[in-house]
Design an enzyme around this catalytic site. Sequence first.
Site, PDB file in Angstrom:
ATOM      1  N   GLU A  62       9.344  -3.760  10.762  1.00 20.81           N
ATOM      2  CA  GLU A  62       9.734  -2.461  10.206  1.00 20.81           C
ATOM      3  C   GLU A  62      10.151  -1.493  11.299  1.00 20.81           C
ATOM      4  OE1 GLU A  62       8.090   1.100   7.259  1.00 20.81           O
ATOM      5  OE2 GLU A  62       6.956  -0.774   7.457  1.00 20.81           O
ATOM      6  N   GLU A  82      -1.255  -5.534   8.873  1.00 21.47           N
ATOM      7  CA  GLU A  82      -0.526  -4.814   9.903  1.00 21.47           C
ATOM      8  C   GLU A  82      -1.247  -4.944  11.237  1.00 21.47           C
ATOM      9  OE1 GLU A  82       0.081  -0.754   8.787  1.00 21.47           O
ATOM     10  OE2 GLU A  82       0.996  -1.247   6.858  1.00 21.47           O
ATOM     11  N   ASP A  87       0.830  -1.200   0.000  1.00 22.50           N
ATOM     12  CA  ASP A  87       0.000   0.000   0.000  1.00 22.50           C
ATOM     13  C   ASP A  87       0.869   1.257   0.000  1.00 22.50           C
ATOM     14  OD1 ASP A  87       0.873  -0.154   2.615  1.00 22.50           O
ATOM     15  OD2 ASP A  87      -1.132  -0.227   3.513  1.00 22.50           O
ATOM     16  N   SER A  88       2.191   1.058   0.050  1.00 21.36           N
ATOM     17  CA  SER A  88       3.128   2.162  -0.180  1.00 21.36           C
ATOM     18  C   SER A  88       2.876   2.820  -1.529  1.00 21.36           C
ATOM     19  CB  SER A  88       4.573   1.653  -0.111  1.00 21.36           C
ATOM     20  OG  SER A  88       4.749   0.501  -0.925  1.00 21.36           O
ATOM     21  N   LYS A 127      -0.840  -9.484   3.315  1.00 18.98           N
ATOM     22  CA  LYS A 127      -0.101  -8.931   4.448  1.00 18.98           C
ATOM     23  C   LYS A 127      -1.014  -8.023   5.253  1.00 18.98           C
ATOM     24  CE  LYS A 127       3.346  -5.878   3.933  1.00 18.98           C
ATOM     25  NZ  LYS A 127       2.915  -4.723   4.777  1.00 18.98           N
ATOM     26  N   ASP A 134      -0.676  -6.260   0.116  1.00 18.59           N
ATOM     27  CA  ASP A 134      -1.211  -5.643   1.326  1.00 18.59           C
ATOM     28  C   ASP A 134      -2.731  -5.610   1.303  1.00 18.59           C
ATOM     29  OD1 ASP A 134       0.900  -4.928   3.027  1.00 18.59           O
ATOM     30  OD2 ASP A 134       1.352  -3.129   1.867  1.00 18.59           O
TER      31      ASP A 134
END
EC number: 2.1.2.11
Length: 263
Positions: free
Chosen positions: A180, A114, A45-46, A112, A84
């Site tokens: 991270e 978070e 999602d970067s 993925k 993501d």
Amino acid sequence: MKPTTIALLQKCKQEKKRFATITAYDHSFAKLFADEGINVLLVGDSLGMTVQGHDSTLPVTVEDIAYHTRAVRRGAPNSLLLADLPFMAYATPEQTFENAAIVMRAGANMVKLEGGAWLADTVKMLAERAVPVCGHLGLTPQSVNVFGGYKVQGRGDAAQTLFDDALALEAAGAQLLVLECVPVELAKRITDALTIPVIGIGAGNVTDGQILVMHDAFGITGGHIPKFAKNFLAEAGDIRAAVRQYIAEVESGVYPGEEHSFH
């Protein structure tokens, strides 16, 4: 080329062979990365910041991730492809499964997420339904408004909480973990404690693998440059050589160096 699998990464961990991964958002770069030997790619999602020009990852939608996943899959048909689930895409187990199905149908091999122990039930639900999960701990960009910015996580008393989160995610069925922006000492403790491969970004050279946002690896990120980033293109001279240098430095442990690490 045979498809890259989670089992192959597990073997790398067991044999203590470091591996390089990178973000990809389109067909051309995905093909280039695969051709040069990076066979684990993340549609992150970067892309909200690097591709769409937002100041955070929060505006990214599931449809955005699916669009870029399809493009990357066409460029790298045999790569292990992570995608993501973006902000607010996994608020409930039902919503999570529906959105995971969308990105898996688009070509992802793994989703993925978070978050820590609070995600354990969701991870377990996905794993039971044959959806492979990669956890993400430490600096989780979707929580930028909670953290008050992009800061190192897991220092002091927070270290034990983050360690416990890692154990909880593995116990729930996560098959990979991204760490991270955490202190090297904590990253090593977690990597040694888990049986699943751990991929670091700003976590020192003690993890099983490394990942970089491709724009950081090539020095084309505007504005603030993260401490952990290295411009491989500046030294290598062309993109393909830069990719090969990145792989070589990760595999040898040269990158990330002390100057890229936190304590």
